[in-house]
Design an enzyme around this catalytic site. Sequence first.
Site, short mmCIF file in Angstrom:
data_model
loop_
_atom_site.label_atom_id
_atom_site.label_comp_id
_atom_site.label_asym_id
_atom_site.label_seq_id
_atom_site.Cartn_x
_atom_site.Cartn_y
_atom_site.Cartn_z
N GLY A 48 1.48 -0.71 10.40
CA GLY A 48 2.25 -1.01 9.20
C GLY A 48 2.51 -2.50 9.18
N GLU A 49 3.62 -2.91 8.62
CA GLU A 49 3.95 -4.33 8.57
C GLU A 49 4.99 -4.61 9.66
OE1 GLU A 49 1.90 -6.23 6.94
OE2 GLU A 49 3.05 -7.79 7.90
N SER A 50 4.61 -5.40 10.66
CA SER A 50 5.47 -5.57 11.84
C SER A 50 6.83 -6.16 11.50
CB SER A 50 4.75 -6.42 12.90
OG SER A 50 4.33 -7.63 12.32
N CYS A 80 -1.42 -1.58 16.37
CA CYS A 80 -1.39 -2.70 15.41
C CYS A 80 -0.01 -3.34 15.32
CB CYS A 80 -1.93 -2.23 14.05
SG CYS A 80 -2.36 -3.56 12.93
N ILE A 137 -7.51 -3.34 10.87
CA ILE A 137 -7.03 -3.72 9.55
C ILE A 137 -6.04 -4.87 9.66
CG2 ILE A 137 -5.71 -2.91 7.55
CD1 ILE A 137 -7.12 -0.22 7.93
N HIS A 173 -6.67 1.30 14.95
CA HIS A 173 -5.91 2.46 14.46
C HIS A 173 -6.61 3.78 14.74
CE1 HIS A 173 -3.09 0.03 12.07
NE2 HIS A 173 -4.13 -0.73 11.77
N GLU A 175 -5.30 6.49 14.58
CA GLU A 175 -4.71 7.45 13.63
C GLU A 175 -5.45 7.47 12.30
OE1 GLU A 175 -3.47 4.50 14.28
OE2 GLU A 175 -2.26 3.67 12.65
#
Lengths: 191, 268
Positions: A48-50, A80, A137, A173, A175
């Site tokens: 996601g966005e860290s 990520c 990504i 990822h 997932e």
Amino acid sequence: MRVGVIAFQGTVSEHMRMADAVLGSGSALAVRRAEELDDVSAAIIPGGESTTIGRLMRNSGVFEKLKQLGDGGFPIWGTCAGMIMLAKEGDGQMRRTGELLGLMNMKVKRNAFGRQRESFEEELELEGIGEFHCVFIRAPAVEKVYGKCRAIAHLGKYVVAAEQENLLATAFHPELTNDLKFHRYFLEKAR
Amino acid sequence: MKIGTKTLKEGFAKMQKGGVIMDVVTPKQALIAEKAGAVAVMALHAVPADIRARGGVARMADPAIIEKIMKTVTIPVMAKVRIGHFAEAQVLEELGVDMIDESEVLTPADEQFHIDKKKFKIPFVCGARNLGEALRRMNEGAAMIRTKGEPGTGDVAEAVKHVRQISREVEELVSFQKHRGMNFAAGGIATPADAALMMQLGVDGIFVGSGVFKSSHPERYAKAIVEATRSYGRPEVVLKVSKGLGDAMHGIDAKSLQDSQKMQLRSH
């Protein structure tokens, strides 16, 4: 065994689906409050966005609790953004991410390969797991590992998967694939 | 190494889940958004409320400003292009924005076609009011769908309507599949080619009535429609059974009917 997925933002349902597939339906728990970590024996920090995930972890108390648990041998895997959160240090961009958990002896570079246009898929050989289809990504990468932290996958000059006793970090990822190998590896380790 | 794949485009969209994507016009606003915890910013030359107030034609933002925003924040930067304006999208791909919003907020450049988004390496997001629109945009290659709402009004009612509409249609579709599992075509089928057309559109079977018995030769029509339904993917068979059938039912142009005459409107 139950595993918690830190559920503030990002690929939460994807990780829960994979963990359920390995451990049986209902084994994955979405964690949004610190006390929910008492009900699980391992945790996954999703992609996601860290900056966002970090901020919400700190505001909720999940950050402090996870830091304590991780120090005490509790299994944690970050993908990520999760890798960024686990790192001890980072590049200039990382300083803008806010405080990190700082559990793993590695230096991470954010957006190491470029922007979304440069995102890529690649088959890589992972130590202890074998060949794996890796989806990167806007991925970070590890510039160096030290102490007890060791590389389990490389790409060019970077380390893209690392392990340090109870802790695991991947720049890619698992997932986002249908391959359960990596989730199985982590959950075996946590058992 | 593979780049620009569906997995990567949809993967990027999944990374935004649970997050807030904020419209920004300047690098300063982008910083405010990043500090507040936005997962991404959307660069445009004016926010929708200003676009509405100013009138005139709204276009893609100045690439120099988008570039400044990209250099200012570490979170993903998205930008808007006009509907159908694939050259604006090419410019943004060259610039390296992380996602393109083919947006109804700007003045549409093509009244008929959207951008063929599959041709691009970077992902697209598009607006939709209902499942049909959402699926059309996805078929064109959109990696993410957002509701249209009515931008720049501050009135959330339209966005609520669109979310509810899409959720309802998805639920209906799921329960339709679960409970009925099949769909037959009915109403207005009159020739073997009509039957083949419906079957190729994906139905499981055909209802036919007037089409057979209001033709000049009901027995021939009955057999031919059955045969065309069975062999719908083989034009040579449909051709054979279509020859020399006599007159099909005379029929009525459905568009010439008043609503009060339409049987399809008797239930909802």
